[in-house]
Design an enzyme around this catalytic site. Structure first.
Site, PDB file in Angstrom:
ATOM      1  N   ILE A  92      46.165  15.025 -20.349  1.00  0.00           N
ATOM      2  CA  ILE A  92      47.574  15.209 -20.706  1.00  0.00           C
ATOM      3  C   ILE A  92      48.146  16.461 -20.059  1.00  0.00           C
ATOM      4  O   ILE A  92      49.252  16.460 -19.530  1.00  0.00           O
ATOM      5  CB  ILE A  92      47.736  15.298 -22.234  1.00  0.00           C
ATOM      6  CG1 ILE A  92      47.271  14.003 -22.899  1.00  0.00           C
ATOM      7  CG2 ILE A  92      49.186  15.592 -22.608  1.00  0.00           C
ATOM      8  CD1 ILE A  92      47.310  14.056 -24.417  1.00  0.00           C
ATOM      9  N   GLY A  99      45.915  24.149 -18.625  1.00  0.00           N
ATOM     10  CA  GLY A  99      46.364  25.534 -18.587  1.00  0.00           C
ATOM     11  C   GLY A  99      45.202  26.456 -18.274  1.00  0.00           C
ATOM     12  O   GLY A  99      44.084  26.002 -17.978  1.00  0.00           O
ATOM     13  N   LYS A 113      41.560  19.108 -27.201  1.00  0.00           N
ATOM     14  CA  LYS A 113      41.757  20.306 -26.406  1.00  0.00           C
ATOM     15  C   LYS A 113      40.393  20.917 -26.112  1.00  0.00           C
ATOM     16  O   LYS A 113      39.697  21.390 -27.016  1.00  0.00           O
ATOM     17  CB  LYS A 113      42.653  21.307 -27.136  1.00  0.00           C
ATOM     18  CG  LYS A 113      43.147  22.439 -26.246  1.00  0.00           C
ATOM     19  CD  LYS A 113      44.419  23.041 -26.787  1.00  0.00           C
ATOM     20  CE  LYS A 113      45.121  23.925 -25.784  1.00  0.00           C
ATOM     21  NZ  LYS A 113      46.442  24.362 -26.235  1.00  0.00           N
ATOM     22  N   ASP A 117      51.259  34.549 -29.165  1.00  0.00           N
ATOM     23  CA  ASP A 117      51.541  33.931 -27.870  1.00  0.00           C
ATOM     24  C   ASP A 117      52.616  32.844 -28.021  1.00  0.00           C
ATOM     25  O   ASP A 117      52.461  31.725 -27.523  1.00  0.00           O
ATOM     26  CB  ASP A 117      50.262  33.343 -27.273  1.00  0.00           C
ATOM     27  CG  ASP A 117      50.400  33.030 -25.781  1.00  0.00           C
ATOM     28  OD1 ASP A 117      51.314  33.595 -25.140  1.00  0.00           O
ATOM     29  OD2 ASP A 117      49.612  32.226 -25.258  1.00  0.00           O
TER      30      ASP A 117
END
Length: 468
Positions: free
Chosen positions: A19, A22, A42, A136
């Site tokens: 998907i 990073g 993830k 973040d």
């Protein structure tokens, strides 16, 4: 991490497609056969997964975040490791609307931007009250459901990286465009750092770009610490003034001058734009049964019919008395407002022009100058140039704000540019304006792009610009 995981299994999850990717992780779409559903997996980057200290801290953080139950926080379903392949991963809800960063690049409608920011602020407030700081907040960490509901994700990863020895490997600890000043300076972070980062995201949603941009990360960090953001209404006049004040307060350099909590920011946004529906009415908090508890079929509870209270018509005398009191109250308020406005108007009309002229003249003349880039006649150029009236015109709105606006103390310093002439030669003067405690301060910055080094005098000053 690469696409060789596609078609393989991680625990009970079959990896189907990539998907996104990073610096810290790669996200895959996967299928969980046991529950017949698609999820997001993830998988952390290899250098993170191979660090034993990081894995231990990340597992602890994942368990803490998994306890959060809020409609605007991405839920964590599961956590796992694959020692044979040095993989660490966690499972979340699969969100099909993409990230907020994919929506940006141009301004969003004001109401949509405020709605998203208000929702995320409520999510941050909920996390802060549970002892978790994000560190973040940025558009790529805000997912959007198909109906536009924002989901905040990636809590705590930046802190874990910072606390491990991975900080020495060059791993990024944040995005400079969204860092708070205290984060840019390497200071300890609190909840108000998240408030600042969210305000940067809101600014970008409203304007189409972050408030600070430069060619290098160091230059952006310098701007975050030392330079005021451009005022949103100058770039987009349709932004309401009340909303602009909320954004600028949340972007204050000093954390103590920002909103005390993310919840207070959400309330301020809702007051600034009342047309948005409060979070509690948009997304009712889901009720999640305890782990292992059986869920019984829903029972429909019929609400009792409302009791009809017969309306009693008050006596005419009571009506007249009520109307008379209401009329006196309204007239009293109106009269007080008229008196205050008249006094302010008189002060501004009678003394305003003289006060502004004196203020500008003193700014131009009553200073001890240091000079760079021009000859010694540079000071005379400033004092003799036709700059007083343009500067006075630029100062006037700030002077009015300092006198009449109770929130003037929250106005950050602003840079204005005025243009004039000296012996038919065009001049551009930049001045820094700031209203504090009802007093307007002017600091001259540049003349035709050349920095002016100005030091406040400690003694009497003559009209030639030197100290006595």
């Amino acid at each position: 991490m690469n696409g060789d995981l596609i078609g393989t299994r991680l625990g009970k999850y079959e990896i189907q497609a990539e998907i996104g990717r990073g610096g810290m992780a790669t996200v895959y779409r996967a299928y969980q056969e046991s529950l017949n559903r698609h999820v997001a997996v993830k998988v952390l980057a290899g250098q993170l997964a191979r660090d034993e200290d990081f894995r231990r801290r990340f597992e602890r953080e994942a368990k803490a975040v998994a306890q959060l139950n809020h409609p605007n926080i991405l839920p964590i379903y599961d956590y796992g490791e694959d020692p044979q392949r040095d993989l660490v991963y966690f499972i979340t809800q699969l969100v099909k609307g993409g990230t907020l960063s994919q929506r940006l690049g141009q301004p969003l409608p004001v109401e949509e931007a405020v709605r998203i920011a208000s929702d995320v602020a409520q999510a941050l407030d909920y996390a802060h009250r549970h002892g978790i700081i994000h560190r973040d907040v940025k558009p790529s960490n805000i997912l959007l459901t198909e109906d536009g509901r924002p989901l905040l994700t990636d809590f705590g990863i930046a802190r874990i990286v910072q606390e491990t020895r991975l900080t020495r490997t060059g791993t990024s600890l944040g995005t400079p465009e969204y860092m708070s000043p205290e984060q840019a300076k390497g200071e300890p972070l609190g909840p108000r750092a998240d408030i600042y980062s969210l305000a940067v995201v809101l600014y970008e949603m409203l304007i189409g770009r972050p408030p600070f941009q430069a060619d290098t990360d160091i230059a952006v960090l310098h701007q975050q610490v030392y330079e005021p953001p451009p005022r949103p209404r100058r770039l987009r006049p349709d932004i309401p003034r009340r909303l602009e004040k909320v954004v600028l307060k949340a972007l204050a350099k000093d954390p103590a001058k920002r909103y005390p909590t993310a919840g207070a920011l959400a309330q301020a946004l809702e007051r600034a734009l009342p047309s948005i529906t409060p979070l509690r009415r948009r997304h009712p908090m889901p009720i999640t049964p305890a782990h292992g508890a059986e869920v019984e079929p829903a029972t429909i509870i019929r609400q009792p019919e409302p009791t009809v209270v017969p309306r009693v018509t008050p006596r005419p005398r009571r009506v007249i008395r009520f109307l008379w009191r209401a009329t006196k109250w309204v007239l009293g308020k109106v009269a007080a407002a008229v008196v205050i406005l008249a006094l302010v108007a008189a002060a501004l009309l009678i003394g305003g022009a003289f006060a502004l002229s004196a203020l500008v003249e003193q700014t131009l003349a009553v200073q001890d100058w240091g000079w760079t880039g021009w000859d010694e006649g540079g000071v005379s150029v400033i004092l003799e140039a036709d700059l007083q009236q343009p500067l006075q015109n630029a100062v006037e709105p700030y002077a009015l704000d300092a006198v009449t606006d109770l929130s003037a103390d929250f106005r950050p310093p602003d840079i204005v540019e005025v243009r004039g002439y000296f012996r038919q030669r065009p001049l551009r003067l930049q001045a820094r304006l700031e209203a504090r405690d009802g007093v307007l301060y002017i600091q001259l910055e540049r003349l035709n792009g050349v920095p002016l080094y100005v030091r406040r005098s400690t003694g009497p000053v003559d009209h030639a610009g030197g100290t006595g």
